[in-house]
Design a protein around this motif. Structure first.
Motif, PDB file in Angstrom:
ATOM      1  N   GLU A 127       0.837  -1.236  -0.038  1.00 34.24           N
ATOM      2  CA  GLU A 127       0.012  -0.121  -0.091  1.00 34.24           C
ATOM      3  C   GLU A 127       0.814   1.196  -0.006  1.00 34.24           C
ATOM      4  N   PRO A 128       0.542   2.334  -0.349  1.00 33.80           N
ATOM      5  CA  PRO A 128       1.280   3.673  -0.550  1.00 33.80           C
ATOM      6  C   PRO A 128       1.558   4.016   0.777  1.00 33.80           C
ATOM      7  N   LEU A 129       2.599   4.505   1.162  1.00 35.88           N
ATOM      8  CA  LEU A 129       3.419   4.843   2.461  1.00 35.88           C
ATOM      9  C   LEU A 129       3.043   6.456   2.551  1.00 35.88           C
ATOM     10  N   THR A 130       2.783   6.767   3.888  1.00 31.35           N
ATOM     11  CA  THR A 130       2.837   8.212   4.006  1.00 31.35           C
ATOM     12  C   THR A 130       4.344   8.328   5.180  1.00 31.35           C
ATOM     13  N   ARG A 131       4.631   9.456   5.358  1.00 34.40           N
ATOM     14  CA  ARG A 131       5.734   9.536   6.384  1.00 34.40           C
ATOM     15  C   ARG A 131       5.349   8.563   7.571  1.00 34.40           C
ATOM     16  N   THR A 132       4.166   8.857   8.300  1.00 37.52           N
ATOM     17  CA  THR A 132       4.027   8.097   9.284  1.00 37.52           C
ATOM     18  C   THR A 132       4.061   6.483   9.023  1.00 37.52           C
ATOM     19  N   ASP A 133       3.653   6.089   8.180  1.00 38.02           N
ATOM     20  CA  ASP A 133       3.310   4.592   7.591  1.00 38.02           C
ATOM     21  C   ASP A 133       4.941   4.164   7.500  1.00 38.02           C
ATOM     22  N   ALA A 134       5.822   4.832   6.950  1.00 35.19           N
ATOM     23  CA  ALA A 134       7.150   4.551   6.785  1.00 35.19           C
ATOM     24  C   ALA A 134       7.901   4.623   8.077  1.00 35.19           C
ATOM     25  N   LEU A 135       7.684   5.402   9.205  1.00 32.03           N
ATOM     26  CA  LEU A 135       8.090   5.444  10.529  1.00 32.03           C
ATOM     27  C   LEU A 135       7.687   4.238  11.258  1.00 32.03           C
ATOM     28  N   TYR A 136       6.261   3.841  10.995  1.00 30.77           N
ATOM     29  CA  TYR A 136       5.814   2.660  11.490  1.00 30.77           C
ATOM     30  C   TYR A 136       6.347   1.362  11.313  1.00 30.77           C
ATOM     31  N   PHE A 137       6.560   1.297   9.696  1.00 34.32           N
ATOM     32  CA  PHE A 137       7.250   0.049   9.305  1.00 34.32           C
ATOM     33  C   PHE A 137       8.598  -0.104   9.790  1.00 34.32           C
ATOM     34  N   THR A 138       9.257   1.120   9.948  1.00 33.18           N
ATOM     35  CA  THR A 138      10.496   1.135  10.406  1.00 33.18           C
ATOM     36  C   THR A 138      10.672   0.515  11.882  1.00 33.18           C
ATOM     37  N   LEU A 139       9.843   1.074  12.711  1.00 34.92           N
ATOM     38  CA  LEU A 139       9.806   0.531  14.080  1.00 34.92           C
ATOM     39  C   LEU A 139       9.292  -0.752  14.146  1.00 34.92           C
ATOM     40  N   SER A 140       8.360  -1.351  13.252  1.00 33.94           N
ATOM     41  CA  SER A 140       7.914  -2.639  13.293  1.00 33.94           C
ATOM     42  C   SER A 140       9.322  -3.521  12.757  1.00 33.94           C
ATOM     43  N   THR A 141       9.972  -3.182  12.052  1.00 39.38           N
ATOM     44  CA  THR A 141      11.240  -3.926  11.326  1.00 39.38           C
ATOM     45  C   THR A 141      12.222  -3.970  12.707  1.00 39.38           C
TER      46      THR A 141
END
Length: 227
Positions: A127-141
């Motif tokens: 799905e397209p990422l917003t900046r918050t989504d990218a930060l969320y994915f980084t923290l999840s990883t």
């Protein structure tokens, strides 16, 4: 007859297996406040820069360039923090600051890389990422909690994710050990720099070998006296 040899009282911590415990300097109130406020300001500044920087206009190769230069910057910042810990009057507080600053920079770096990669390469994620989504994915990883709603799909996105996983393991393992060694070196440096102290002692006195030898030469306790 020979006089009985008087046993010398053992000094605490004088065994070969016992290491002298270094006095830990107690930081004052102002030093503690600074150690708590500075990491928060650094983290807030990095997050603000992450949301304000014009990342949308970057080209397709910007993600790899930012990632490479960013990892080099993280290494340089970490090396500088290690030197600061060893020279700081309060190495433990400085180590906490260094860990928070390095971790915040590390996370913001990969968040930028994921956001640029998704903006320039369609289909990198499910799905397209917003900046918050990218930060969320980084923290999840980084926290290894697993993926659910956002998943890397393209080869480039998965490669960047694997790089983050590897660097995260190094940060959690080797970096913490290096920080611990820097704290120990800082305490040793502060201990040896204090006036009135000599190497290998905690109270500024000599190791007692000379006094014991002079006592033995003068016929004091511990010397066998012939009748």
């Amino acid at each position: 007859m020979r006089e009985p040899v008087t046993a010398r009282p053992e000094q605490p911590g004088g065994g070969r297996g016992d290491r002298p415990r270094l006095p830990v300097p107690r930081p004052g109130m102002w030093a503690t406040v600074q150690a708590a406020v500075r990491p928060l300001l650094i983290t807030a500044g990095l997050i603000t820069a992450y949301y304000l920087l014009p990342l949308d206009s970057r080209g397709a190769g910007a993600a790899s360039v930012i990632l490479a230069l960013g990892l080099l910057g993280v290494g340089l910042v970490f090396a500088w923090e290690i030197r600061a810990i060893m020279r700081s009057p309060y190495p433990r507080l400085r180590a906490v600051e260094a860990l928070v600053a390095t971790l915040a920079l590390f996370l913001m770096l990969f968040s930028c890389a994921y956001y640029i990669l998704d903006s320039t390469t369609t289909g990198s994620f499910n799905e397209p990422l917003t900046r918050t989504d990218a930060l969320y994915f980084t923290l999840s990883t980084f926290s290894t909690v697993g993926y659910g709603d956002i998943v890397a799909r393209s080869q480039a996105a998965r490669l960047v994710t694997m790089i983050q996983m590897s660097c995260g393991l190094l940060l959690a393992g080797i970096a913490l050990r290096v920080l611990t060694g820097a704290v120990t070196a800082g305490l040793l440096r502060k201990h040896s720099a204090e006036p009135g102290r000599t190497a290998g002692t905690d109270d500024g006195a000599s190791d007692g070998s000379e006094s014991s030898e002079s006592s033995d030469d003068s016929g004091g306790p511990g010397r066998d006296v012939e009748p």
